[in-house]
Design an enzyme around this catalytic site. Sequence first.
Site, short mmCIF file in Angstrom:
data_model
loop_
_atom_site.label_atom_id
_atom_site.label_comp_id
_atom_site.label_asym_id
_atom_site.label_seq_id
_atom_site.Cartn_x
_atom_site.Cartn_y
_atom_site.Cartn_z
N SER A 63 -12.50 28.68 -27.40
CA SER A 63 -12.61 27.55 -28.32
C SER A 63 -11.42 27.56 -29.27
CB SER A 63 -13.91 27.64 -29.11
OG SER A 63 -13.90 26.76 -30.21
N HIS A 86 -39.25 24.63 -12.23
CA HIS A 86 -39.31 23.86 -13.48
C HIS A 86 -38.52 24.56 -14.60
CE1 HIS A 86 -42.53 21.57 -11.53
NE2 HIS A 86 -43.10 22.74 -11.26
N SER A 135 0.81 -1.22 0.00
CA SER A 135 0.00 0.00 0.00
C SER A 135 0.84 1.26 0.00
CB SER A 135 -0.92 0.02 1.23
OG SER A 135 -0.16 -0.02 2.43
N GLU A 139 -18.24 23.63 -15.44
CA GLU A 139 -18.51 22.34 -16.07
C GLU A 139 -17.68 21.23 -15.44
OE1 GLU A 139 -19.74 24.12 -20.47
OE2 GLU A 139 -17.79 23.15 -20.20
N LYS A 183 -16.20 32.31 -28.54
CA LYS A 183 -16.62 31.52 -27.38
C LYS A 183 -15.86 31.91 -26.11
CE LYS A 183 -18.87 28.24 -27.31
NZ LYS A 183 -18.46 26.90 -27.73
#
Length: 464
Positions: free
Chosen positions: A277, A156, A23, A290, A283
């Site tokens: 991008s 919603h 380990s 994310e 972009k």
Amino acid sequence: MAQLWGGRFTKETDKLVYQFNASISFDRKFYAQDIRGSMAHVKMLAKQGILTKEEKEQILSGLQGILEDVDAGRLEISDKYEDIHSFVEATLIDRIGEAGKKLHTGRSRNDQVALDMKLYTRDEIREVDGLLKELLKVLLTIMKENTETFMPGFTHLQKAQPITLAHHMGAYFEMFRRDRSRLYDIYERMNYCPLGSGALAGTTYPLDRAYTAELLEFYGPTRNSMDSVADRDYLIEFLAALSTVMMHLSRFSEEVILWNSNEYQFVEIDDAYSTGSSIMPQKKNPDIAELVRGKTGRVYGALLSLLTTMKGIPLAYNKDMQEDKEWTFDAMDTAKGCIALFTGMLRTMKFRRERMEDSAKNGFTNATDAADYLVNRGVPFRDAHGIVGQLVLYCIEKNAALDDLSLEEYRAVSPVFEEDIYDAISLKTCVEKRMTVGAPGQAAMEKVIAVYEDYLRDSEKTLA
């Protein structure tokens, strides 16, 4: 190499078996905790007359030297050792000779690793708590600056009623405050010392377990030696708490991602927390949000892995329990990194207040207040609901907001409307009228903000 436990064996362990069993590749992470536990154990052994004062001083000096050398990079934790305990003990024996062989008196690797993992987890809980507190401070700053920043509240993912940015941030303040309280609960339950439990049945040496616990800042010794070496509940609880933290961060990240989109344009993420991008020059991607959202599953996986490992293990210690570390270490590091990065992103984020207010106006978030206006003038709520529904349909056909209609247009649907309808459905009025505890009205929010300020001041001592 020969193992410290190899006396009963007549030949070396197969190399593949040794590597599978070892380990050291991951438990080297808690070398400092291992040495700290050993130093406390040695002090206790000397107090009980099991070691001489000279042996104690010699061993403590040797352990301190190992700690300092590893910290400074002068000593490498080699993979030739099976685990971190073997590395420390063997290095100590190499440095100080015969006295080093007495380090392991009155303990087993079972209670030693149980102690190391508890010490490491306890340190991690404190660190996560500190990171969450910094996140709460940023949230509170945003709240204090935005008690009159109007925006739509959603259900919603549909615009529902007007709120303020302060109110929205307050919802996350509550979530992360609860996360801190969970950490405190875990800390309180886990903070008992397993050292002295031996392999599973204690030891015949006259150990003073209470003294060892005191030296290591535990509340006291654990009360059952079998449970002590087989307990990983505190790890499961901590991973569950981290999973909840990550769930909250992921929800928040999802909103930041939406708010950053061209359709919303509620926020501008600082360049330091965005990327572009490789092909589309326009972009500006919310990569940190994310990634936080994506890494949440990684922490969930650690929790499920440990639950699955522990579910079929009989008492007491079994080698399966070595699997409590790699995923757990990864989850701890992942959660800490996500909290820190998200806090930085949030601290530098710019909120587009006018865009938020326009979105609230154009989404009929004041429709309920228009219905309440009629109810306050004697119209039954069900009828008022139908009247305002007709007005909303009319607005949709005209591509207008309720605020844009003339009084004649209002009265064409219901003669109850008067000039004061415009004040009644203004965003400021809609929000300010909501004064109950927990509502977005400015006076109500200022009371909550004061409570949060007191909470952050009072929690200075938490997990200290």
